[in-house]
Design an enzyme around this catalytic site. Structure first.
Site, PDB file in Angstrom:
ATOM      1  N   ASP A   1       8.326  -0.161  -2.978  1.00 33.82           N
ATOM      2  CA  ASP A   1       8.423  -0.363  -1.536  1.00 33.82           C
ATOM      3  C   ASP A   1       9.408  -1.117  -1.270  1.00 33.82           C
ATOM      4  O   ASP A   1       9.637  -2.316  -1.942  1.00 33.82           O
ATOM      5  CB  ASP A   1       7.345  -0.880  -1.066  1.00 33.82           C
TER       6      ASP A   1
ATOM      7  N   ASP B   1      -1.968   8.966   6.762  1.00 31.54           N
ATOM      8  CA  ASP B   1      -2.435   7.639   6.700  1.00 31.54           C
ATOM      9  C   ASP B   1      -3.677   7.382   7.500  1.00 31.54           C
ATOM     10  O   ASP B   1      -3.667   7.919   8.711  1.00 31.54           O
ATOM     11  CB  ASP B   1      -1.281   6.595   6.772  1.00 31.54           C
TER      12      ASP B   1
END
Length: 243
Positions: free
Chosen positions: A10, A131
């Site tokens: 990330d 998500d």
């Protein structure tokens, strides 16, 4: 049957980080050389890599482009990229640079036809991020929560030709609470699209339990903090997932 282990990189401000519950203010920095981290994962046996431009997820466009390009050059396997990819130009640009699969999240909710168009144009190349916070779809870098249930979101794309669904329980992400296996498997059983698990992986038990559900449609699992904190050995995880 085996599943794929995707180590995660990330990116925030060009650095390798992990967030807690998707909160940009709760970032732990694990390195400032993303391409070197990608090489380490490759040396441990990873053939797939999951990369997220966190800044891009909030901005709606690529922010950590140079870091992603460096990772592409250093990682010999398949790279899956997400974070702020919301236009045809962005999708085309990343595929032209060598990305294997593009993850689309917010745009999948706001512009489903765009996802369908991209899935037709890039067969096997589009992943839809589903998500969830408390069972509802979260968007815009997980900052907003919609009124769309996860299962409904998944069903919208069953006939669209997307490669996979990437399911993340935001409430567990980066917290090492363990993957929400029940919810992930339940989603896989309600759709014909393969599902990638994400969020909260804390060790080999998660990898083992998810691999038991390969026939239910679990394609793979993404892990980040457990690797960086030394709780999970990548080579061992890949071996377990391949059994």
């Amino acid at each position: 049957m085996s599943i794929i282990v995707f180590p995660a990189i990330d990116l925030k401000g060009g650095q390798v980080v992990r967030l807690a519950e998707g909160d940009m203010d709760r970032a732990t920095v694990y390195g400032d050389d993303p391409s070197a981290q990608a090489q380490l994962f490759a040396e441990a046996g990873a053939q797939h890599l999951h990369v997220v431009d966190l800044d891009g997820a909030f901005a709606g466009e690529a922010v950590n482009r140079s870091a992603v390009e460096a990772i592409i050059k250093s990682f010999p396997g398949y790279l899956q990229l997400g974070g702020g990819i919301r236009t045809r130009e962005a999708v085309e640009g990343w595929f032209n640079l060598g990305v294997a699969r593009v993850v689309i999240g917010t745009a999948a909710l706001t512009d489903p036809e765009f996802v369908r168009d991209m899935a037709r144009a890039y067969e096997g190349g589009i992943v839809v991020a589903v998500d969830a916070r408390d069972g509802m779809v979260a968007t815009h870098g997980w900052a907003d929560v919609s009124d769309v249930p996860v299962a409904d979101m998944a069903r919208r794309f069953e006939d669209a030709g997307v490669a996979s669904l990437l399911f993340t329980d935001v409430g567990r992400d980066g917290l090492l609470k363990g993957c929400n296996i029940d919810a992930t498997v339940a989603l896989a059983r309600t759709t014909d699209i393969p599902v990638i698990a994400s969020g909260g992986v804390k060790g080999l038990d998660d990898i083992h339990l998810l691999s038991l559900h390969a026939e239910d449609g679990i394609e793979g699992v993404i892990t980040g903090r457990a690797l960086y904190d030394g709780r999970l050995d990548l080579a061992t995880a890949i071996a377990m997932a391949s059994r």
